[in-house]
Write an enzyme that holds these catalytic residues in place. Structure first.
Site, PDB file in Angstrom:
ATOM      1  N   ASN A  10       0.886  -1.168   0.000  1.00 56.20           N
ATOM      2  CA  ASN A  10       0.000   0.000   0.000  1.00 56.20           C
ATOM      3  C   ASN A  10       0.923   1.217   0.000  1.00 56.20           C
ATOM      4  O   ASN A  10       1.490   1.547   1.034  1.00 56.20           O
ATOM      5  CB  ASN A  10      -0.906  -0.006   1.230  1.00 56.20           C
ATOM      6  CG  ASN A  10      -1.724   1.278   1.333  1.00 56.20           C
ATOM      7  OD1 ASN A  10      -1.768   2.079   0.401  1.00 56.20           O
ATOM      8  ND2 ASN A  10      -2.370   1.478   2.475  1.00 56.20           N
ATOM      9  N   LYS A  12       0.218   4.240  -0.303  1.00 58.98           N
ATOM     10  CA  LYS A  12      -0.393   5.458   0.244  1.00 58.98           C
ATOM     11  C   LYS A  12      -0.101   6.623  -0.721  1.00 58.98           C
ATOM     12  O   LYS A  12      -0.076   6.407  -1.923  1.00 58.98           O
ATOM     13  CB  LYS A  12       0.102   5.704   1.666  1.00 58.98           C
ATOM     14  CG  LYS A  12      -0.071   4.426   2.530  1.00 58.98           C
ATOM     15  CD  LYS A  12       0.153   4.620   3.988  1.00 58.98           C
ATOM     16  CE  LYS A  12      -0.076   3.277   4.704  1.00 58.98           C
ATOM     17  NZ  LYS A  12       0.040   3.387   6.142  1.00 58.98           N
ATOM     18  N   HIS A  95      -9.368   1.568   4.581  1.00 64.20           N
ATOM     19  CA  HIS A  95      -8.107   1.684   5.334  1.00 64.20           C
ATOM     20  C   HIS A  95      -8.337   2.615   6.530  1.00 64.20           C
ATOM     21  O   HIS A  95      -9.106   3.578   6.434  1.00 64.20           O
ATOM     22  CB  HIS A  95      -7.002   2.232   4.423  1.00 64.20           C
ATOM     23  CG  HIS A  95      -5.652   2.144   5.068  1.00 64.20           C
ATOM     24  ND1 HIS A  95      -5.212   3.068   5.980  1.00 64.20           N
ATOM     25  CD2 HIS A  95      -4.670   1.211   4.961  1.00 64.20           C
ATOM     26  CE1 HIS A  95      -3.996   2.706   6.408  1.00 64.20           C
ATOM     27  NE2 HIS A  95      -3.649   1.585   5.802  1.00 64.20           N
ATOM     28  N   GLU A  97      -6.675   4.963   7.646  1.00 62.95           N
ATOM     29  CA  GLU A  97      -6.421   6.381   7.341  1.00 62.95           C
ATOM     30  C   GLU A  97      -7.623   7.008   6.650  1.00 62.95           C
ATOM     31  O   GLU A  97      -7.939   8.179   6.858  1.00 62.95           O
ATOM     32  CB  GLU A  97      -5.147   6.501   6.482  1.00 62.95           C
ATOM     33  CG  GLU A  97      -3.904   6.249   7.331  1.00 62.95           C
ATOM     34  CD  GLU A  97      -2.743   5.622   6.582  1.00 62.95           C
ATOM     35  OE1 GLU A  97      -2.720   5.657   5.346  1.00 62.95           O
ATOM     36  OE2 GLU A  97      -1.843   5.080   7.267  1.00 62.95           O
ATOM     37  N   GLU A 167      -5.346  -4.679  10.386  1.00 62.15           N
ATOM     38  CA  GLU A 167      -4.304  -3.681  10.619  1.00 62.15           C
ATOM     39  C   GLU A 167      -4.574  -2.927  11.926  1.00 62.15           C
ATOM     40  O   GLU A 167      -5.357  -1.962  11.938  1.00 62.15           O
ATOM     41  CB  GLU A 167      -4.280  -2.664   9.476  1.00 62.15           C
ATOM     42  CG  GLU A 167      -4.011  -3.263   8.114  1.00 62.15           C
ATOM     43  CD  GLU A 167      -3.393  -2.247   7.163  1.00 62.15           C
ATOM     44  OE1 GLU A 167      -2.309  -2.536   6.665  1.00 62.15           O
ATOM     45  OE2 GLU A 167      -3.978  -1.172   6.957  1.00 62.15           O
ATOM     46  N   GLY A 173       2.768   2.402  10.653  1.00 62.03           N
ATOM     47  CA  GLY A 173       3.733   3.496  10.501  1.00 62.03           C
ATOM     48  C   GLY A 173       4.477   3.837  11.778  1.00 62.03           C
ATOM     49  O   GLY A 173       5.144   4.864  11.855  1.00 62.03           O
ATOM     50  N   SER A 213       3.599  -2.141  10.092  1.00 63.76           N
ATOM     51  CA  SER A 213       5.046  -2.270  10.270  1.00 63.76           C
ATOM     52  C   SER A 213       5.593  -3.634   9.862  1.00 63.76           C
ATOM     53  O   SER A 213       6.532  -4.147  10.462  1.00 63.76           O
ATOM     54  CB  SER A 213       5.445  -1.915  11.710  1.00 63.76           C
ATOM     55  OG  SER A 213       5.067  -0.582  12.010  1.00 63.76           O
TER      56      SER A 213
HETATM   57  P1  13P Z   1       3.217   0.463   7.537  1.00 61.57           P
HETATM   58  O1  13P Z   1       3.664  -0.859   6.946  1.00 61.57           O
HETATM   59  O2  13P Z   1       3.997   1.623   7.023  1.00 61.57           O
HETATM   60  O3  13P Z   1       3.145   0.385   9.022  1.00 61.57           O
HETATM   61  O4  13P Z   1       1.721   0.696   7.011  1.00 61.57           O
HETATM   62  C1  13P Z   1       0.802  -0.321   7.145  1.00 61.57           C
HETATM   63  C2  13P Z   1      -0.415   0.015   6.379  1.00 61.57           C
HETATM   64  O5  13P Z   1      -1.154   0.898   6.737  1.00 61.57           O
HETATM   65  C3  13P Z   1      -0.676  -0.741   5.148  1.00 61.57           C
HETATM   66  O6  13P Z   1      -1.941  -0.482   4.676  1.00 61.57           O
END
Ligand code: 13P
Length: 251
Positions: A10, A12, A95, A97, A167, A173, A213
């Site tokens: 992903n 982003k 997601h 976010e 997640e 992150g 992560s």
């Molecule tokens: P990270 O791997 O950067 O922690 O992000 C995870 C994520 O949100 C994947 O959709």
């Protein structure tokens, strides 16, 4: 029972269209012999170039969002038919976010999941608890609720084609990965919930990823847990060496 591990990046809001094509051109050689299903989830503007670059390779392409309507007065949105027309395979839906910053709810997630199927896209549905919710001890209830509403009204056959990404928000992150036991515990709860709702055949087939992560060092342990069928990878999916290692977690 054999579920194919799915290693999905992903990206982003990262990489220009040009950078995306360069990345996928390099990635496709590196993952040609991967046993996992390799997916890159890229910004909308990168989709045409990435789909072209991925042609003939084993890389599948995901969008990171979609609207549930076919078309209309929804400024700034992108619809299922637009994605399907480009040749997009997967679409990431709900997601954390998007839930946190763009007001998505379990209900809009459900509408988007239905729209994805309507237009021939496979949904990767994200669920997961915040740190507060984990500390309150409501992780299992919350995740079960999110899964139930996300899939409401789907047929058992459709549910087999859904990918669920567990997640935990506190692991996204932050560099703070859930332990493989913590991740497995919740992925098993999700599979149990699917079994209750859709029966054991569907529960055996549906793929449940872990995200938060995931990196080159921890992917193998996570992906080898019995109920974890791969990962949804943020930061580490932007780096060729790291994502190659994640896709080839078993080599
Ligand atoms: P990270 O791997 O950067 O922690 O992000 C995870 C994520 O949100 C994947 O959709």
């Amino acid at each position: 029972m054999s579920r194919k591990i799915i290693a999905a990046g992903n990206w982003k809001m990262n990489k220009t269209a040009k950078e995306a094509v360069e990345f996928v051109n390099a990635l496709k050689e590196r993952v040609a012999d991967a046993d996992s299903e390799v997916v890159v989830g890229v910004p909308f503007v990168c989709l045409p170039g990435v789909i072209e670059a991925a042609k003939g390779s084993n890389i599948k392409v995901a969008a990171q969002n979609m609207h549930w309507e076919e078309k209309g007065a929804f400024t700034g949105e992108v619809s299922g038919p637009m994605l399907a027309d480009l040749g997009v395979d997967y679409v990431i839906i709900g997601h954390s976010e998007r839930r946190q910053y763009f007001g998505e709810t379990d209900e809009t997630v459900n509408k988007k999941v239905h729209a994805a199927f309507k237009y021939g896209l496979k949904p990767i549905v994200c669920v997961g608890e915040s740190l507060t919710q984990r500390e309150q001890g409501v992780t299992a209830e919350l995740v079960r609720y999110q899964v139930k509403i996300a899939l409401l009204g789907l047929s058992a056959e459709q549910v087999k084609d859904v990918v669920i990404a567990y997640e935990p928000i506190w692991a996204i992150g932050t560099g703070k990965t859930a332990t493989s036991e913590q991740a497995e515990e919740v992925c098993a709860i999700i599979r149990g919930c699917i079994k209750e709702l859709y029966g054991s055949e569907v529960a055996e087939v549906i793929r449940i990823q872990y995200g938060g992560s995931v990196n080159a060092a921890n992917a193998s342990e996570l992906f080898n847990m019995p109920d974890i069928d791969g990962g949804l990878v943020g930061g580490a999916s932007l780096k060729l060496d790291d994502f190659e290692k994640i896709a080839k977690y078993n080599k």
